[in-house]
Design a protein around this motif. Sequence first.
Motif, PDB file in Angstrom:
ATOM      1  N   TYR A  40       0.816  -1.220   0.000  1.00 32.18           N
ATOM      2  CA  TYR A  40       0.000   0.000   0.000  1.00 32.18           C
ATOM      3  C   TYR A  40       0.848   1.267   0.000  1.00 32.18           C
ATOM      4  CZ  TYR A  40       0.124   1.774   4.877  1.00 32.18           C
ATOM      5  OH  TYR A  40       0.498   2.343   6.059  1.00 32.18           O
ATOM      6  N   ASP A  44       6.103   2.545   4.865  1.00 33.31           N
ATOM      7  CA  ASP A  44       5.435   2.067   6.083  1.00 33.31           C
ATOM      8  C   ASP A  44       6.420   1.091   6.719  1.00 33.31           C
ATOM      9  OD1 ASP A  44       2.334   1.209   7.313  1.00 33.31           O
ATOM     10  OD2 ASP A  44       3.984  -0.203   7.567  1.00 33.31           O
ATOM     11  N   PHE A  46       6.390  -1.218   9.121  1.00 34.50           N
ATOM     12  CA  PHE A  46       6.068  -2.641   9.241  1.00 34.50           C
ATOM     13  C   PHE A  46       6.008  -3.313   7.865  1.00 34.50           C
ATOM     14  CE2 PHE A  46       2.683  -5.898   9.213  1.00 34.50           C
ATOM     15  CZ  PHE A  46       3.271  -6.840  10.037  1.00 34.50           C
ATOM     16  N   MET A  47       5.377  -2.639   6.895  1.00 33.99           N
ATOM     17  CA  MET A  47       5.222  -3.267   5.579  1.00 33.99           C
ATOM     18  C   MET A  47       6.561  -3.489   4.886  1.00 33.99           C
ATOM     19  SD  MET A  47       2.151  -4.058   5.486  1.00 33.99           S
ATOM     20  CE  MET A  47       2.375  -4.929   3.949  1.00 33.99           C
ATOM     21  N   ASN A 119      -2.518  -8.311   4.837  1.00 34.97           N
ATOM     22  CA  ASN A 119      -2.380  -7.211   5.800  1.00 34.97           C
ATOM     23  C   ASN A 119      -3.610  -6.312   5.979  1.00 34.97           C
ATOM     24  OD1 ASN A 119      -1.398  -3.995   5.845  1.00 34.97           O
ATOM     25  ND2 ASN A 119      -0.710  -5.205   7.588  1.00 34.97           N
ATOM     26  N   LYS A 120      -4.284  -5.924   4.893  1.00 38.08           N
ATOM     27  CA  LYS A 120      -5.518  -5.132   5.063  1.00 38.08           C
ATOM     28  C   LYS A 120      -6.678  -6.036   4.655  1.00 38.08           C
ATOM     29  CE  LYS A 120      -3.625  -0.516   4.422  1.00 38.08           C
ATOM     30  NZ  LYS A 120      -3.917   0.866   4.071  1.00 38.08           N
ATOM     31  N   HIS A 180      -9.223   0.848   9.088  1.00 36.34           N
ATOM     32  CA  HIS A 180      -8.341  -0.316   8.937  1.00 36.34           C
ATOM     33  C   HIS A 180      -8.743  -1.303  10.035  1.00 36.34           C
ATOM     34  CE1 HIS A 180      -4.802  -2.821   8.871  1.00 36.34           C
ATOM     35  NE2 HIS A 180      -4.093  -2.008   8.097  1.00 36.34           N
ATOM     36  N   ASP A 182      -7.289  -3.586  11.629  1.00 33.29           N
ATOM     37  CA  ASP A 182      -6.325  -3.697  12.734  1.00 33.29           C
ATOM     38  C   ASP A 182      -6.449  -2.504  13.683  1.00 33.29           C
ATOM     39  OD1 ASP A 182      -5.374  -6.019  11.672  1.00 33.29           O
ATOM     40  OD2 ASP A 182      -3.494  -5.179  10.915  1.00 33.29           O
ATOM     41  N   ARG A 186      -7.736  -3.054  17.466  1.00 32.61           N
ATOM     42  CA  ARG A 186      -6.733  -2.833  18.526  1.00 32.61           C
ATOM     43  C   ARG A 186      -7.209  -1.764  19.494  1.00 32.61           C
ATOM     44  NH1 ARG A 186      -1.281  -2.947  14.699  1.00 32.61           N
ATOM     45  NH2 ARG A 186      -1.718  -5.009  13.865  1.00 32.61           N
ATOM     46  N   TRP A 211      -0.570   5.397  11.579  1.00 30.72           N
ATOM     47  CA  TRP A 211       0.502   4.395  11.645  1.00 30.72           C
ATOM     48  C   TRP A 211       1.897   5.027  11.568  1.00 30.72           C
ATOM     49  CZ3 TRP A 211      -1.929   0.271  13.184  1.00 30.72           C
ATOM     50  CH2 TRP A 211      -3.033  -0.266  12.529  1.00 30.72           C
ATOM     51  N   ASN A 238       0.435   0.910  16.811  1.00 29.58           N
ATOM     52  CA  ASN A 238       1.596   0.245  16.191  1.00 29.58           C
ATOM     53  C   ASN A 238       2.894   0.856  16.721  1.00 29.58           C
ATOM     54  OD1 ASN A 238       2.040   2.631  14.708  1.00 29.58           O
ATOM     55  ND2 ASN A 238       2.475   1.538  12.801  1.00 29.58           N
ATOM     56  N   ASP A 267       3.770  -4.631  16.912  1.00 28.18           N
ATOM     57  CA  ASP A 267       4.583  -5.017  15.738  1.00 28.18           C
ATOM     58  C   ASP A 267       5.872  -5.713  16.164  1.00 28.18           C
ATOM     59  OD1 ASP A 267       2.858  -4.147  13.740  1.00 28.18           O
ATOM     60  OD2 ASP A 267       3.880  -2.242  13.411  1.00 28.18           O
ATOM     61  N   ASN A 287       3.883  -8.732  15.690  1.00 31.01           N
ATOM     62  CA  ASN A 287       3.060  -8.881  14.494  1.00 31.01           C
ATOM     63  C   ASN A 287       4.029  -9.518  13.499  1.00 31.01           C
ATOM     64  OD1 ASN A 287       1.023  -8.500  12.610  1.00 31.01           O
ATOM     65  ND2 ASN A 287       1.271  -6.286  12.455  1.00 31.01           N
TER      66      ASN A 287
END
Length: 343
Positions: A40, A44, A46-47, A119-120, A180, A182, A186, A211, A238, A267, A287
């Motif tokens: 995405y 990012d 984490f991505m 992820n999404k 989102h 998540d 959360r 995020w 996150n 994460d 994560n």
Amino acid sequence: MKKFTAILLILVMMFSLSACGAKADEGSSDALPTIGVTIYKYDDNFMSFVRRAIETKAEGKATLEMNDSQNSQATQNDQVDTMISKGAKALAINLVDPQAASAIIEKAKKADLPVIFFNKEPETSVLASYDKAWYVGTASAEAGVIQGELIANAWKANPEWDRNGDGVMSYVLLKGEPGHPDAEARTKYSVETIVEAGIQVEELELQTGMWDSVKGKELMDAWIAKHGDAIEMVICNNDGMALGAVQSLNASGYFDDGKFMPVVGVDAIPDVLEQIKAGKMVGTVLNDAKNQGGATFDLALNVANGKDPLDGTEWTLDEGKAVRVPYVAVTIDNIEFAEEAYK
Ligand code: BGC
């Protein structure tokens, strides 16, 4: 004689060239299926780890068409069209907008291509609308519950964190991207779990930091200016935003001369593990980027090769056609475990 030698030479050259060609073909990526992947946005934290896991697993098994959707669904839709026209055998899609799953499914359906979302999470009914669509991610609520338990345990073990001694945990919450799954889960389950553990809470602030660590820092700067020491807990959807909060707290003199603020994320990215070791974060929730990227690739490769998505893998699908990689609580006590998971 000269003519004969020349012909011989030409024949030898032709033979060796074609032999070279055959060799090149055998080892070339032409023989591997192409898998079209979108992230995405590359920007990012984490991505970037999920992407790395996909790339590592793909080595020697598939050719990846990797795309940065730059946080624009329109860009991603165009990228999907291009990947289809270039002959991708399967799509692995990290949506920009979780609501856009049906548009992607329409494109995949028309081209009769399998698609793995990751992820999404798309809505269950949308995923169910196409027999060649699956999801790889987590059970979103699980991270919230684990984070809530971690916070409740730490709060009970450290009565001095209740700075004003009123028996109430006054928290600020940095939320991920609204809508989102998540972020929504959360936010809800972390606080609900703290309350279920018998702790009274007061929400001082709750806003989205998308995020992002820069936005997390900006919000934390503003909240410290407004509430100061009345803040007793920083809950972050996150780790990216948690890092921003820690930066802000550092600049305001926290973590120095015994001045402390509990910050918890999700994460377990390597930078946050360093903060936990330095005593600037209480904990996080793993994560598992490596396994989510790994499972995304395994399923995508199988379907690209016309096989069952789970063929030869250890993954299982739930009734909603989703592989759900578990979350794990991380504190200083099991930090090596999280370090391993991100190697
Ligand atoms: C991660 C976030 C990340 C988001 C991207 C979440 O699962 O915890 O760090 O920004 O996915 O979609």
